[in-house]
Design a protein around this motif. Sequence first.
Motif, PDB file in Angstrom:
ATOM      1  N   LYS A  75      19.226  82.309  32.121  1.00 30.96           N
ATOM      2  CA  LYS A  75      18.304  83.166  31.039  1.00 30.96           C
ATOM      3  C   LYS A  75      18.240  82.572  29.870  1.00 30.96           C
ATOM      4  N   GLY A  76      16.802  82.807  29.473  1.00 30.76           N
ATOM      5  CA  GLY A  76      16.429  81.786  28.029  1.00 30.76           C
ATOM      6  C   GLY A  76      15.061  81.613  27.725  1.00 30.76           C
ATOM      7  N   VAL A  77      14.889  80.901  26.873  1.00 26.03           N
ATOM      8  CA  VAL A  77      13.672  80.023  26.427  1.00 26.03           C
ATOM      9  C   VAL A  77      13.276  78.527  26.309  1.00 26.03           C
ATOM     10  N   VAL A  78      12.400  78.594  27.113  1.00 23.08           N
ATOM     11  CA  VAL A  78      12.087  76.995  28.127  1.00 23.08           C
ATOM     12  C   VAL A  78      10.058  77.338  27.050  1.00 23.08           C
ATOM     13  N   CYS A  79      10.451  76.268  26.367  1.00 23.29           N
ATOM     14  CA  CYS A  79       8.674  76.119  26.075  1.00 23.29           C
ATOM     15  C   CYS A  79       8.276  77.443  24.920  1.00 23.29           C
ATOM     16  N   GLY A  80       8.874  78.349  25.017  1.00 18.90           N
ATOM     17  CA  GLY A  80       8.931  79.713  24.128  1.00 18.90           C
ATOM     18  C   GLY A  80       8.714  81.165  24.666  1.00 18.90           C
ATOM     19  N   VAL A  81       8.964  80.804  26.441  1.00 15.61           N
ATOM     20  CA  VAL A  81       9.106  81.583  27.512  1.00 15.61           C
ATOM     21  C   VAL A  81       9.834  82.271  28.308  1.00 15.61           C
ATOM     22  N   GLN A  82      10.821  83.069  28.147  1.00 17.27           N
ATOM     23  CA  GLN A  82      12.042  83.720  28.482  1.00 17.27           C
ATOM     24  C   GLN A  82      11.563  83.432  30.458  1.00 17.27           C
ATOM     25  N   VAL A  83      12.402  82.453  30.766  1.00 17.69           N
ATOM     26  CA  VAL A  83      12.020  81.939  32.159  1.00 17.69           C
ATOM     27  C   VAL A  83      12.479  83.588  33.207  1.00 17.69           C
ATOM     28  N   GLU A  84      13.085  84.415  32.775  1.00 17.78           N
ATOM     29  CA  GLU A  84      13.456  84.990  33.666  1.00 17.78           C
ATOM     30  C   GLU A  84      11.995  86.093  33.653  1.00 17.78           C
ATOM     31  N   ASP A  85      11.250  85.817  33.135  1.00 17.84           N
ATOM     32  CA  ASP A  85      10.342  87.136  32.682  1.00 17.84           C
ATOM     33  C   ASP A  85       8.934  86.292  33.355  1.00 17.84           C
ATOM     34  N   VAL A  86       8.892  85.226  33.538  1.00 18.13           N
ATOM     35  CA  VAL A  86       7.305  84.112  34.339  1.00 18.13           C
ATOM     36  C   VAL A  86       7.669  84.517  35.962  1.00 18.13           C
ATOM     37  N   LYS A  87       6.439  85.487  36.014  1.00 17.43           N
ATOM     38  CA  LYS A  87       6.187  86.474  37.474  1.00 17.43           C
ATOM     39  C   LYS A  87       5.855  85.184  38.195  1.00 17.43           C
ATOM     40  N   GLU A  88       5.254  84.124  38.252  1.00 15.08           N
ATOM     41  CA  GLU A  88       4.314  83.284  38.925  1.00 15.08           C
ATOM     42  C   GLU A  88       5.695  82.834  40.087  1.00 15.08           C
ATOM     43  N   PRO A  89       6.447  82.647  40.817  1.00 16.66           N
ATOM     44  CA  PRO A  89       7.333  82.400  41.358  1.00 16.66           C
ATOM     45  C   PRO A  89       7.765  80.911  41.412  1.00 16.66           C
ATOM     46  N   THR A  90       6.601  80.353  41.545  1.00 19.55           N
ATOM     47  CA  THR A  90       6.163  78.775  41.630  1.00 19.55           C
ATOM     48  C   THR A  90       7.415  77.985  39.933  1.00 19.55           C
ATOM     49  N   LEU A  91       6.028  78.103  39.354  1.00 23.41           N
ATOM     50  CA  LEU A  91       6.823  78.235  37.975  1.00 23.41           C
ATOM     51  C   LEU A  91       8.261  78.620  37.768  1.00 23.41           C
ATOM     52  N   ARG A  92       8.157  80.019  38.219  1.00 23.57           N
ATOM     53  CA  ARG A  92      10.092  80.137  36.971  1.00 23.57           C
ATOM     54  C   ARG A  92      10.570  79.556  37.913  1.00 23.57           C
ATOM     55  N   GLU A  93      10.247  78.312  38.576  1.00 21.05           N
ATOM     56  CA  GLU A  93      11.585  77.476  39.565  1.00 21.05           C
ATOM     57  C   GLU A  93      11.011  76.906  38.619  1.00 21.05           C
ATOM     58  N   ILE A  94      10.237  75.725  37.983  1.00 18.81           N
ATOM     59  CA  ILE A  94       9.586  74.950  37.610  1.00 18.81           C
ATOM     60  C   ILE A  94      11.023  75.182  35.845  1.00 18.81           C
ATOM     61  N   ARG A  95      10.350  75.775  35.568  1.00 21.88           N
ATOM     62  CA  ARG A  95      10.843  76.764  34.697  1.00 21.88           C
ATOM     63  C   ARG A  95      12.856  76.903  34.455  1.00 21.88           C
ATOM     64  N   TYR A  96      13.190  77.236  35.550  1.00 24.12           N
ATOM     65  CA  TYR A  96      14.414  77.518  35.567  1.00 24.12           C
ATOM     66  C   TYR A  96      15.043  75.550  36.270  1.00 24.12           C
ATOM     67  N   LEU A  97      14.614  74.932  35.807  1.00 20.13           N
ATOM     68  CA  LEU A  97      14.951  72.917  36.124  1.00 20.13           C
ATOM     69  C   LEU A  97      14.460  72.527  34.173  1.00 20.13           C
ATOM     70  N   ASP A  98      13.961  72.705  33.754  1.00 19.69           N
ATOM     71  CA  ASP A  98      13.917  72.540  32.477  1.00 19.69           C
ATOM     72  C   ASP A  98      14.863  73.684  31.726  1.00 19.69           C
ATOM     73  N   LYS A  99      15.243  74.439  31.571  1.00 20.35           N
ATOM     74  CA  LYS A  99      16.561  74.973  30.888  1.00 20.35           C
ATOM     75  C   LYS A  99      17.206  73.877  31.417  1.00 20.35           C
ATOM     76  N   LEU A 100      17.733  74.097  32.895  1.00 28.41           N
ATOM     77  CA  LEU A 100      18.648  73.720  33.778  1.00 28.41           C
ATOM     78  C   LEU A 100      19.017  71.417  32.348  1.00 28.41           C
ATOM     79  N   VAL A 101      17.670  71.080  32.415  1.00 27.92           N
ATOM     80  CA  VAL A 101      18.222  69.934  32.313  1.00 27.92           C
ATOM     81  C   VAL A 101      18.616  70.432  30.358  1.00 27.92           C
ATOM     82  N   ASP A 102      17.862  71.241  29.632  1.00 25.01           N
ATOM     83  CA  ASP A 102      17.931  71.612  28.348  1.00 25.01           C
ATOM     84  C   ASP A 102      19.451  71.472  27.841  1.00 25.01           C
ATOM     85  N   GLU A 103      19.712  72.687  28.936  1.00 25.86           N
ATOM     86  CA  GLU A 103      21.003  72.616  28.945  1.00 25.86           C
ATOM     87  C   GLU A 103      22.000  71.757  29.214  1.00 25.86           C
TER      88      GLU A 103
END
Length: 116
Positions: A75-103
Motif C-alpha cells: 500500500k502507499g503512494v508512488v508518483c502521487g498515485v495510490q498503488v492499490e487504486d491503479v486499475k490496469e493490472p500491468t501498471l499496478r505491478e510496475i507500481r508495486y515494484l516501484d514502491k518496493l524499491v522506494d521502501e
Amino acid sequence: MAKHRIYTTSFASVYPLYVAKAEKKGRTKAEVDQVISWLTGYGQEELNTQLEKQTDFETFFAEAPMINPSRALIKGVVCGVQVEDVKEPTLREIRYLDKLVDELARGRAIDKILRK
C-alpha cells in the motif's frame, strides 16, 4: 486509449536506476534483486536473462514465473498515485515494484518489505 509508454520501456533500462537508488541509500544490488524475485518469482539466472534480452515491462511481468499473491499487501503512494487504486493490472505491478524499491531505499527492513 493508448498504452502508457512504460509498457514498451525496456526493464533493463530502468533496472540500473533501481539499483542506483538503493545503493545511494546504503542498500545493495542483491537486495534489489531479492525484492524483484519476491514480487515476480524470477530467479537470478532468469532475471539476468530478462535483462540481457532487453525485455519490455509488459513482457517482463507477463512472463514472470510466479507473481507473489502477497503483493496485494503493498500500500502507499508512488508518483502521487495510490498503488492499490491503479486499475490496469500491468501498471499496478510496475507500481508495486516501484514502491518496493522506494521502501528499500528508505531503509525499511527487508522482512517488512517482503511482507513477512
